[in-house]
Every structure is written in structure tokens, then in C-alpha cells.
Design an enzyme around this catalytic site. Structure first.
Site, PDB file in Angstrom:
ATOM      1  N   CYS A  80       0.842  -1.197   0.000  1.00  0.00           N
ATOM      2  CA  CYS A  80       0.000   0.000   0.000  1.00  0.00           C
ATOM      3  C   CYS A  80       0.882   1.254   0.000  1.00  0.00           C
ATOM      4  O   CYS A  80       1.981   1.242   0.562  1.00  0.00           O
ATOM      5  CB  CYS A  80      -0.897   0.019   1.239  1.00  0.00           C
ATOM      6  SG  CYS A  80      -2.188  -1.222   1.182  1.00  0.00           S
ATOM      7  N   CYS A 162      -3.565   0.040  -3.212  1.00  0.00           N
ATOM      8  CA  CYS A 162      -4.234   0.390  -1.956  1.00  0.00           C
ATOM      9  C   CYS A 162      -3.558   1.582  -1.284  1.00  0.00           C
ATOM     10  O   CYS A 162      -2.408   1.894  -1.573  1.00  0.00           O
ATOM     11  CB  CYS A 162      -4.271  -0.815  -1.009  1.00  0.00           C
ATOM     12  SG  CYS A 162      -2.701  -1.663  -0.811  1.00  0.00           S
TER      13      CYS A 162
END
Ligand code: N1C
Length: 261
Positions: A80, A162
Site C-alpha cells: 500500500c 491500496c
């Protein structure tokens, strides 16, 4: 043995030979040398799955489904906050991610790495390696082996992103954001709003070049509105300093490269 037609001509049509060998070699380099955590990936299997997507097929009618086995075979997660998209700014994006090693462009993942700058295709009349020509993508040939590949892997890359994601755009071209680009037509629409909360755009200008577009321009307004409609926050920065410093390597004397600026 490979069956199929793999070309990367150096001529006006732009392709070259030995795509299979290049793909296999890049896969081994990536998984054995650059990312040893992927060392148990089977590169021969990856190569065969890659070529099976398009060999002996009409080179103008490749489908996303043709590449699905490859997508299913190669699963790699990007952490992420580390995804970097780009549009019309490939060289700088790669230079930047090459230095800022924790950031990943698609070409810093295995699938993007093996295919970068290659052009390949198959031919329904033969299962041999043909060293000649791959059709260009145009109105009559919209789904080439190469173009569908980038659409499919770009979609997957965006779907799996993400946190905060980044995009490097080119403010020295006509428009920094284009809905016709892969970024504007595939990636933006495949970000998952439940996983991606923010998109940061960096609009970069060539040093000494023109400034045709910027964060204040209408193309970025359009991008912001698309992104906000998808419930993702949007921020834009012109000439993001760390990337500007990469440009400064070639222009150390330019005023914008001074630490005092
Ligand atoms: O159409 P673009 O840029 O917006 O595509 C770039 C965008 C990036 O964020 C990547 O994740 O889409 C992904 N991508 C590639 O990684 C890639 N590598 C090579 C899309 N296309 C890619 N290519 C080739 O460059 C491919 O042949 C495609 O048509 C061009 C797109 O370049 P662009 O217009 O600068």
C-alpha cells in the site's frame, strides 16, 4: 519449443526479434536477481502462458480472456502507498522509481518488466516463430496482442492498489491528463475506492521546456472530478521536488535546481 510469432521490428513498424528469449531472460533476472523473494516463480511456465495468449491467433482480435491465465499465474502484491502510475512521462517515472526503490510502476512488477518496450503478436496461419511483422493498432486492428496485454495488466495493477496512490503526468504535452490514455481510461476506473483513499498527481514540466498544462488546467480539473466522483480524494502538485531533482541531473545549472529555490 515455442509455437508462435514473436517479433520486435526495428523498422518503421517497430518490433524486434527474440521476444521469447528476452521474456525468459527478463523473468529470470527479475525473479532470481532483482526480487529473490519471487525466486520460486516458474519462468518457463510464465513464458509458455504468455505466448499461449496470442500464438496461432488473429493478431487483431486478442481478448482480455486470452491473457487471463497469465494474470492468474503471476500474482504479485505491491505494498500500500507504493503504486506509481504515469502517463506520457514513462522515462521520468522509471528514473524516479529506480531511485525511490520502494515505489512500483507497472514495469517494476514482474509482468510489466518482462514486456516493457517489446512488441509481439501471433499469426493464425502458423505456429512458428515469425520474424517479420506485427500489425499496428488502428481502427481495423483494435485489439493487438501488445495493446490488450497492457490493458489487462494495467487493470490488474490498478485493481490491486491500496492506500494513497500516485500518478506522474506530463505538463509539457498538450494535456497532462487524457481520458484516452491507459491511465485515464483503464487505471483511474479500476481503483477500488474501498481500498484507495487518495490519488496524488504530480504534473512535471521538462526543464527548459514549455509549460502547456498544470494542476490549474482543465484536464486536471477533469481528473479531479472523475476521482472525487469515485469517492477518492485528489491532490495535485506541480513539479514535485524529488522528481524535479531527478530531472536536475541533466540540468544542474537550471535555477529551479538550486537548493535555494
Ligand atoms: O496510456 P498511458 O501512457 O497513460 O499508459 C500508462 C499507464 C501507466 O500508469 C502504466 O501502469 O498504464 C500502464 N502502462 C504501462 O505500464 C506500459 N508500459 C508500456 C500502459 N502502457 C504501457 N506501455 C506502452 O506505452 C503501451 O504500448 C502503451 O500503449 C503506451 C502508453 O503510454 P502513454 O500514452 O505514455
Amino acid at each position: 519449443i515455442w509455437v508462435g510469432v514473436l517479433t520486435w521490428r526495428q523498422s518503421s513498424m517497430g518490433a524486434t526479434d527474440h521476444v521469447s528469449a528476452i521474456v525468459l531472460g527478463r523473468c529470470l533476472t527479475y525473479t532470481r536477481n532483482m526480487h529473490p523473494e519471487l525466486r520460486n516463480q516458474d519462468c518457463k511456465k510464465i513464458l509458455n502462458t504468455f505466448t499461449s495468449a496470442f500464438v496461432s491467433k488473429d493478431p487483431c482480435n486478442i481478448t482480455k480472456e486470452d491473457y487471463q491465465p497469465l494474470i492468474d499465474l503471476v500474482t504479485q502484491t505491491v505494498p500500500c502507498n507504493k503504486t506509481l502510475f504515469w502517463s506520457r512521462s514513462k522515462e521520468l517515472a522509471h528514473q524516479y522509481s529506480g531511485i525511490q526503490k520502494e515505489m512500483f510502476t507497472l514495469e517494476d512488477t514482474l509482468l510489466g518488466y518482462i514486456a516493457d518496450n517489446l512488441v509481439w503478436c501471433g499469426d493464425p496461419r502458423t505456429s512458428e516463430v515469425k520474424e517479420e511483422f506485427c500489425p499496428y493498432r488502428n481502427e481495423n486492428c483494435s485489439s493487438t496482442a501488445t495493446s490488450v496485454f497492457w490493458t489487462v495488466v494495467s487493470q490488474k495493477f490498478a485493481e490491486s492498489a491500496c492506500g494513497t496512490v500516485y500518478v506522474m503526468l506530463n505538463g509539457s504535452g498538450t494535456t497532462a491528463f487524457s481520458k484516452a490514455s491507459t491511465f485515464g481510461s483503464v487505471e483511474v476506473f479500476n481503483l477500488h475506492p474501498d481500498r484507495v483513499h487518495t490519488l496524488h498527481a504530480w504534473v512535471m514540466h521538462d526543464i527548459g521546456g514549455v509549460e502547456r498544462d498544470s494542476c490549474l488546467g482543465s484536464s486536471i480539473k477533469e481528473l479531479k472530478s472523475i476521482v472525487n466522483q469515485r469517492n477518492i480524494s485528489f491532490f495535485c502538485q506541480d513539479d514535485y521536488r524529488p522528481a524535479r531533482f531527478v530531472q536536475c541531473v541533466r540540468h544542474p545549472e537550471h535555477p529551479s535546481c538550486s537548493v535555494l529555490m
